[in-house]
Design a protein around this motif. Structure first.
Motif, short mmCIF file in Angstrom:
data_model
loop_
_atom_site.label_atom_id
_atom_site.label_comp_id
_atom_site.label_asym_id
_atom_site.label_seq_id
_atom_site.Cartn_x
_atom_site.Cartn_y
_atom_site.Cartn_z
N ALA A 215 -7.86 72.63 -77.31
CA ALA A 215 -7.59 71.30 -77.85
C ALA A 215 -8.81 70.39 -77.68
CB ALA A 215 -6.38 70.69 -77.15
N ARG A 216 -9.47 70.49 -76.56
CA ARG A 216 -10.66 69.66 -76.32
C ARG A 216 -11.72 69.91 -77.38
NH1 ARG A 216 -14.13 69.39 -70.65
NH2 ARG A 216 -15.74 67.94 -71.38
N LEU A 219 -10.59 68.38 -80.70
CA LEU A 219 -10.61 66.92 -80.70
C LEU A 219 -12.03 66.38 -80.81
CD1 LEU A 219 -7.89 66.19 -78.00
CD2 LEU A 219 -7.70 65.83 -80.47
N ILE A 225 -4.58 64.32 -83.33
CA ILE A 225 -4.06 64.82 -82.06
C ILE A 225 -2.78 65.64 -82.26
CG2 ILE A 225 -3.14 64.14 -79.80
CD1 ILE A 225 -4.91 61.64 -80.00
N GLN A 237 2.92 66.51 -79.36
CA GLN A 237 1.79 65.71 -78.91
C GLN A 237 1.97 65.22 -77.47
OE1 GLN A 237 0.45 62.76 -81.73
NE2 GLN A 237 -0.44 61.44 -80.15
N LEU A 240 0.90 67.96 -75.05
CA LEU A 240 -0.55 68.00 -74.95
C LEU A 240 -1.06 66.83 -74.12
CD1 LEU A 240 -3.44 68.86 -75.65
CD2 LEU A 240 -3.20 67.61 -77.81
N GLN A 241 -0.49 65.66 -74.34
CA GLN A 241 -0.92 64.46 -73.62
C GLN A 241 -0.82 64.67 -72.11
OE1 GLN A 241 -1.55 61.28 -75.18
NE2 GLN A 241 -1.24 59.81 -73.54
N PHE A 244 -3.36 67.47 -70.96
CA PHE A 244 -4.74 67.02 -71.12
C PHE A 244 -5.12 66.05 -70.02
CE2 PHE A 244 -8.45 65.30 -73.28
CZ PHE A 244 -8.88 66.35 -74.09
N THR A 251 -6.77 60.79 -71.55
CA THR A 251 -5.82 61.07 -72.60
C THR A 251 -6.55 61.69 -73.81
OG1 THR A 251 -6.08 58.91 -73.66
CG2 THR A 251 -4.42 59.10 -71.90
N PRO A 252 -5.87 62.43 -74.64
CA PRO A 252 -6.52 62.97 -75.85
C PRO A 252 -7.13 61.86 -76.71
CG PRO A 252 -4.42 64.05 -75.49
CD PRO A 252 -4.48 62.93 -74.52
N TYR A 255 -10.39 60.63 -75.17
CA TYR A 255 -11.42 61.63 -75.34
C TYR A 255 -11.90 61.70 -76.80
CZ TYR A 255 -13.81 66.12 -75.38
OH TYR A 255 -14.75 67.10 -75.54
N ARG A 256 -10.97 61.67 -77.73
CA ARG A 256 -11.29 61.85 -79.15
C ARG A 256 -12.17 60.73 -79.70
NH1 ARG A 256 -8.81 60.11 -83.87
NH2 ARG A 256 -8.93 61.53 -85.66
#
Length: 258
Positions: A215-216, A219, A225, A237, A240-241, A244, A251-252, A255-256
């Motif tokens: 996922a990283r 993103l 996401i 989601q 994943l949150q 992550f 948080t995604p 990071y994104r």
């Protein structure tokens, strides 16, 4: 005001990523690993650094090194303040340099600490036109700062390695423990016990870590996401949150948008 945590990326240097943490008390990690080679410097305070089977207390002036796939954590000591800089470098770029992964996991060398700080200063200076060359020069010189390898290697277990490789190859699939046992030829009880001893995570924890890593990477390209969460094998989601944030202390969304 001190920035708690921020990521740095530059489209001109897509193979490298950095993170600045000003208040490590608010950035705590579960055991996790990276696909990249990672190194960082503690710029203030102290923390506990666990890498593989080694655990040490590190403080300002220490450089930490993390090879791809090695499970580690670095968290504050009883609420004490600390700060650090981290660098994540993609392995294909390093392999093109002929770089060999080091055995050493930390160093208190003042010369290395200064060299790493200069690397960050160069990367963050968008006016320099030779940043990649400077970074390459640092990695070519890195072995000179480190101790020679002692020759001690971890015992090789082909079936456990096969189990880990199977998880990596199928990390976005709906894997079960039975699938992993069948692929590696190991019993359920032995797999759970021995896998954790070898890799520092249970098979389920290793799978979750692999999905977070996937996922990283997605993103970083700016993908949505929710779409990445489902593709990576998470229920939604929110799932994943949670994972992550546990693994990367961000948080995604944070990071994104870096």
């Amino acid at each position: 005001m001190i920035e708690v945590s921020g990521f740095w990326r530059d489209s001109a240097l897509p193979f490298v990523e950095a993170r600045r943490v000003g208040d490590g008390r608010q950035v705590c990690y579960a055991a996790h690993s990276h696909e990249s080679f990672s190194l960082g410097v503690i710029t203030g305070g102290r923390s506990t650094y666990l890498s593989g089977t080694s655990q040490v207390e590190v403080g300002a002036g220490t450089t930490v090194l993390m090879n791809p796939g090695v499970v580690h954590t670095c968290n504050p000591i009883a609420g004490q303040g600390w700060s650090y800089l981290m660098l994540f470098v993609d392995m294909p770029w390093l392999k093109a340099l002929g770089f060999n992964l080091p055995a050493q996991t930390c160093s208190t060398s003042p010369a290395l600490y200064s060299a790493v700080l200069q690397v960050f200063a160069d990367l963050f200076d968008g006016n320099l036109d030779d940043r990649e060359a400077r970074l390459a020069c640092f990695f070519n010189a890195l072995p000179d700062y480190l101790q020679a390898a002692t020759g001690k290697t971890q015992a090789h277990h082909p079936q456990l390695e096969a189990a880990a490789a199977f998880i990596r190859a199928h990390r976005t699939d709906p894997l079960t423990l039975q699938d992993i046992c069948a692929a590696s030829g190991l019993s359920r009880s032995y797999l759970i016990r021995a896998f954790a001893q070898r890799f520092g995570l249970t098979p389920h924890g290793y799978l979750l870590d692999q999905r977070v890593q996937y996922a990283r990477a997605q993103l970083r390209t700016g993908r949505a996401i929710a779409e990445v969460a489902l593709e990576a094998g998470f229920a939604d989601q929110a799932h994943l949150q949670r994972a992550f944030k546990q693994h990367l202390a961000a948080t995604p969304g944070h990071y994104r948008k870096a």
